[in-house]
Structures are given as C-alpha cells and as structure tokens.
Scaffold this motif. Structure first.
Motif, PDB file in Angstrom:
ATOM      1  N   GLU A 372       0.811  -1.217   0.000  1.00 18.56           N
ATOM      2  CA  GLU A 372       0.000   0.000   0.000  1.00 18.56           C
ATOM      3  C   GLU A 372       0.844   1.267   0.000  1.00 18.56           C
ATOM      4  OE1 GLU A 372      -3.439   2.561   2.199  1.00 18.56           O
ATOM      5  OE2 GLU A 372      -2.478   0.950   3.332  1.00 18.56           O
ATOM      6  N   TRP A 376       0.463   4.536  -3.131  1.00 19.35           N
ATOM      7  CA  TRP A 376       0.150   5.961  -3.041  1.00 19.35           C
ATOM      8  C   TRP A 376       1.263   6.871  -3.554  1.00 19.35           C
ATOM      9  CZ3 TRP A 376      -4.682   6.574  -2.829  1.00 19.35           C
ATOM     10  CH2 TRP A 376      -5.492   5.750  -2.068  1.00 19.35           C
ATOM     11  N   ASP A 379       0.298   9.233  -6.662  1.00 16.95           N
ATOM     12  CA  ASP A 379      -0.679  10.272  -6.327  1.00 16.95           C
ATOM     13  C   ASP A 379      -0.053  11.380  -5.484  1.00 16.95           C
ATOM     14  OD1 ASP A 379      -2.982   9.370  -7.647  1.00 16.95           O
ATOM     15  OD2 ASP A 379      -3.356   7.889  -6.092  1.00 16.95           O
ATOM     16  N   PHE A 388      -2.160  15.446   0.359  1.00 16.96           N
ATOM     17  CA  PHE A 388      -2.220  14.349   1.321  1.00 16.96           C
ATOM     18  C   PHE A 388      -2.429  14.870   2.745  1.00 16.96           C
ATOM     19  CE2 PHE A 388      -0.254  10.964   3.963  1.00 16.96           C
ATOM     20  CZ  PHE A 388      -0.975   9.870   3.490  1.00 16.96           C
TER      21      PHE A 388
END
Length: 571
Positions: A372, A376, A379, A388
C-alpha cells in the motif's frame, strides 16, 4: 622400510569392515530425479530458487514425497537436510515421509482466524468432512486475507467466499484452478490516464531523486504495513549505503483482519507497479523482488500478466522485477524473515543490527516496502504533499486504509481520514452494527494490536495514538466485536494463531505461546501466571510476533474483567 606393528586397536584383516555397497543417507530414485528434472526444465538451479522449485513439485503432485525431496537436493547440489527443513517449515507444503500415505488429491482449507470463526467457521469445519467424503481432506488454515467475506475456504488454491457446505461442495466438484480476473484498470486504460508518465519523467531526468524524497517526506507518508517508518527517511538511508542496492516488496499481509493490499492490487495493479518502479529508481536498485503471499494466487497471476505488459513497453529496463511466491508463513510478513524466504530459506527473523537497509537481501543494502505504501507514491508526488496532508481528523494528517471486518453491516476496505474514531468508522463507513447486535469492543490493529472496549470509541485511530492503552494501529486491520462475542474466546483464538505461526527460533515465543494456549483453554485464568508469562514473551522474544502475542490477553485483563468471571463461550 616402515614396519607396522599390530596393537590392541588394529583389527585383523579378516575382521575389517567391508566397503559399503552404497553411500550413507537416502539414495536417489532415478525416476523421481527424472520427474524433478522435467519439472525444472531450463530453470536455474540457484540456491534462492529452492522454494519456487518446491512449489513446482507440490503443484504437480499435490505433495512433496521423500523421493522428490532427495531428487531436488541432488539436482540443486544441496544437502537433503537443507531441502527438508525448508519444505517442512511452510504450511502449504505437504511433506510425505517414506512409508506414509500421501494426502487425498483434493484439500479444502477452512480459515479459523477470528473474523471467520465469528461467521461460523467452526461449524463448517465440523460438517464439511461428512459432506465431502473421505476422498477430500479438510484442514484448518490461518487467515486467508478475505475477512470481509467470511467465512472463507480454499479448494486447492481457489478460494470460496462466504463459504457454506453447499458452495464448498460445488467448488470441489468443479475443481477450478485460480485465474487472473479482469481488472478495471488494465495497462492501456492506465496509460490513457497518464499512467507511467511520472516514471518516464524520472527516467528522462525531468525529476530528481532528492525532489521525490522531499515530497514524500513533506507528505508524512509512512510504511503502511504496520511499522509506520517514514518513507522519505527510508529512501535517504538506503540511498546513502554503497551500491549495488536491491529492493524487496512485502506482499505477505498475513495479519488476521488485513486484506487491503489484496484489494488495491486487484483494483489498480499498475498504480502499485509504477510506485514500486519509482521507489527502485530513487535508490537505484537494479533488482526488485516482489514477495506475494500464496493465498492470493489470482492476484499473483494478475500482477505477472500486467507486469509483462510494462516490461514489453520498456518501463522496467533499469530495474528487473522478480516475483517470489510465499508458502504459508505469517512470520514472513516480518521484513527480515521475508528476506530469508526470498533467499530460499526458512523464514526466521534476523537479529538486528545490522538492519535490512544496511545488510538485507543477499547481503546488500535493501529498500523494503509494503504494497500500500507504494500504491500511493504516484498520487502523492503528482498532487503534492499538501493534497495528502490536508486530510485527517483530530490533528492527524493524511488518510488510512482500514480493513474492517466483524459485526458491521458493510465490511471491507475503507479509505478514511487519519485520526478517525472507531465509532465514526462504524457509523459513517460501515453502515453501523449488524442488526440486533450491540458494539462491545474492537481490535484496532489486527491480531497483535490488542483489544479496546466500546467505551473507548473516541480515540483517534493512527500511529502513536494507541500505545498508552496497550494497543497499536499496525496495518489498520479493524475487527468489530459485539455482545455476541466472549472476549476470552477472542483472545484464545488469537493466541492459538500465534502458537501455530511462531517460527520456533526463540524459546520465549515458541514455548510461551503454547503454554499460554493451554492455560487459557483450561480455565479459570490464572492472572498472575499469565501476566508473568506475557512479560517474559514480551521482553525476551526476538521479533514482534512473540513480543505482541500477549497483547489481546493483556487487554482482556485490563478492559473486559466481566468476561473473566463467566465460562468460556465459543461461537
């Protein structure tokens, strides 16, 4: 001329031992050797491929015979004991000793981890053998990473979600093999949405390594596999080590209650692949080893399929990506144990220091990340750190992926603000509690993260917010409990898991979990003895498994004392 004088230890010629007709040890079966050679074909026989080659034999014959293990040792130029100790370490390898009867052709594994037991796994385990007959083996298995669709069973490697006697029986008759399902974001669709443009900019020199390190550092991105180590700092530390450097990706999310990596890989594999390649570019890793748990065969096929498309497009020329298949060992979620497994060994955690960033895979500095975290990367870099950090509650920044299972109406992966409370997570993201059930408690961080009562429903769920309560957030695996659940049974279920999954390397964990299970199962609980045992495990175990195994037990003593006075009640 030298004269030899017979002494008391000189045997007469007639009494000397005759030469052995054959060497010591198990002899090589020629037929088994030919079968192993046919399976391996032109594949390399290098030492680190031992587990991959064991999988080939297991997949073909349904078990690992003594003859095949001896033949594999001969072919790989390894000691037979070395092959045997690796084969017997992993749960997904069925080792059959000489003279033993091989298992039936079909094996059904039923998950007996917490969320599945709450959904009726014990009843399923009791009834399935009678339904399926003697030609099918039914065994217990640890978490399969589908807690939101509990109970789960696996027919061979193909999983059956929300398993019942009927749909498992149908799956046995169909005997389908796993296949890569179609993802909503395949290579062409991903490219049309500017996929891999960031990676191409990096390779073209339009972005700098330090620029990327600064962005992820400003965003506060942390390791999302459980440890929460700052990503930017990790990139800097590994980059400072001498080349050559490697990268290892941890896709072995075996923590009961965790399934977010599976979700993201299935939904958008190329976002993960691009993040992985960007991480490799930052630290200049020439090879990336992606270790994926064996319980996700359809995900492995999907990633291999999509990775081949990225390779064909020339996106991986600077760093070779190598897939490695786990074999059923929770301990391999610990980074150094995973590295041992990638090297073809038993998954035994290493002593530290040195740390993986310094001496990791094959003795080289290694960047280790979970799935995970890498998902991210694109992005965060494209949208900026502020995108974020602008999200979050109670002064926490960013968002978190919660794997939610248990007594809620809508379990699943929930992308929610960092610092959200359990009550908000249940009400806003999960549709509330199941009808007729009252919220009683929750696991905030999977099996090892402890248990908190419903009265503590307003604590921010994030790194560093739960430790003062004897818990931690870990991989954000949340299991919601209700008045249907006996907290002693919950803690016992979790301790049995740790007992089964202990690698056995250190006595406090190996013997401690076994002793704790016996004390907890027989009752009434001896609080002083169990507390003393917990302290010994916590203080003296080598890795986090033994150190955290008693957290649920300690939580019951601390927060659920009413349950201690009642008889043990299973589901």
């Amino acid at each position: 001329m030298t004269t030899i004088i017979a002494g008391p230890h000189t045997a007469p010629e007639a009494k000397r031992k005759r030469p052995r007709p054959q060497p010591k040890g198990r002899q090589i079966d020629i037929r088994a050797l030919e079968e192993v050679r046919a399976l391996l074909g032109s594949r390399s026989r290098q030492r680190d491929l031992l587990i991959e080659h064991l999988h080939l034999i297991q997949d073909k014959y349904g078990h690992l015979s003594a003859a095949h293990l001896a033949a594999l040792a001969e072919e790989m130029k390894l000691a037979q004991t070395e092959v045997y100790e690796v084969a017997t370490f992993y749960a997904h390898f069925d080792v059959v000793k000489e003279g033993e009867t091989p298992p039936p052709a079909t094996t059904v594994r039923v998950c007996d981890s917490l969320s599945c037991c709450m959904a009726g796994a014990d009843k399923l385990l009791a009834e399935l053998p009678g339904k399926l007959g003697k030609d099918v083996r039914v065994v217990r298995a640890p978490c399969m990473g589908a807690c939101d669709r509990a109970p789960v069973a696996a027919v061979g490697h193909a999983q059956v979600f929300r398993a019942t006697n009927e749909n498992v029986s149908a799956a046995v008759k169909a005997h389908e093999h796993p296949h890569a399902f179609k993802t909503p974001a395949d290579f062409d669709a991903y490219r049309k949405q500017d996929g891999y443009k960031l990676l191409e900019d990096c390779l073209a020199g339009k972005r700098t390594r330090q620029e990327l390190i600064s962005i992820v550092s400003d965003a506060g991105l942390r390791g999302l596999g459980g440890a929460g180590f700052p990503t930017g700092r990790k990139w800097s530390l590994v980059s400072a080590e001498p080349a050559p450097r490697l990268m290892a990706v941890n896709g072995d999310e075996g923590e009961p209650g965790t399934f977010k990596d599976r979700f993201y890989l299935g939904q958008d594999p190329h976002r993960f692949i691009e993040g992985m390649l960007i991480g490799a570019w930052v630290v200049e890793a020439k090879e990336v080893y992606f270790y994926l748990r064996d319980e996700y065969p359809e995900i492995r096929l999907l990633v291999e399929q999509e990775l081949a498309k990225a390779e064909k497009a020339g996106l991986t020329k600077f760093s070779k990506v190598i897939m490695r298949r786990g074999a059923g060992a929770y301990i391999c979620g610990e980074e150094s144990a995973m590295i041992e497994s990638i090297e073809g060994k038993r998954g035994l955690p290493r002593h530290r220091p040195p740390y993986v960033a310094q001496v990791g895979l094959f003795g080289r500095p290694t960047l280790e990340h979970n799935v995970e975290t890498l998902f991210w990367i694109r992005d965060i870099i494209e949208k900026g750190a502020q995108w974020f950090t602008s999200q979050g509650r109670r002064e926490r920044k960013g968002f978190r992926s919660f794997s939610v299972s248990g007594r809620v109406k809508n379990p699943g992966v929930k992308l929610a603000p960092a610092g959200i409370s359990i009550q908000e997570l249940i009400d806003e993201y999960c549709g509330g509690m199941c009808d007729g059930e009252t919220f009683k408690g929750y696991l905030p961080g999977g099996a090892s993260g402890g248990i908190l009562p419903a009265s503590m429903n307003d604590i921010p769920l994030d790194f560093g917010t739960l430790e003062k309560y004897g818990c931690f957030i870990g991989s954000h695996a949340v299991v919601v409990l209700s008045d249907k659940d006996d907290m002693k049974a919950v803690a016992l279920n979790l301790m049995k898991f740790f007992e089964d999954e202990s690698c056995g390397q250190c006595t406090p964990c190996r013997a401690g979990t076994e002793k704790a299970v016996k004390l907890m199962a027989q009752g009434p609980w001896n609080e002083s003895l169990l507390t003393e045992l917990s302290a010994a495990m916590r203080d003296a175990s080598i890795c986090g498994l033994g150190q955290a195994a008693s957290n649920p037990l300690s939580s019951v003593f601390k927060y659920f004392r009413d349950d201690l006075t009642k008889p043990l009640r299973q589901w």
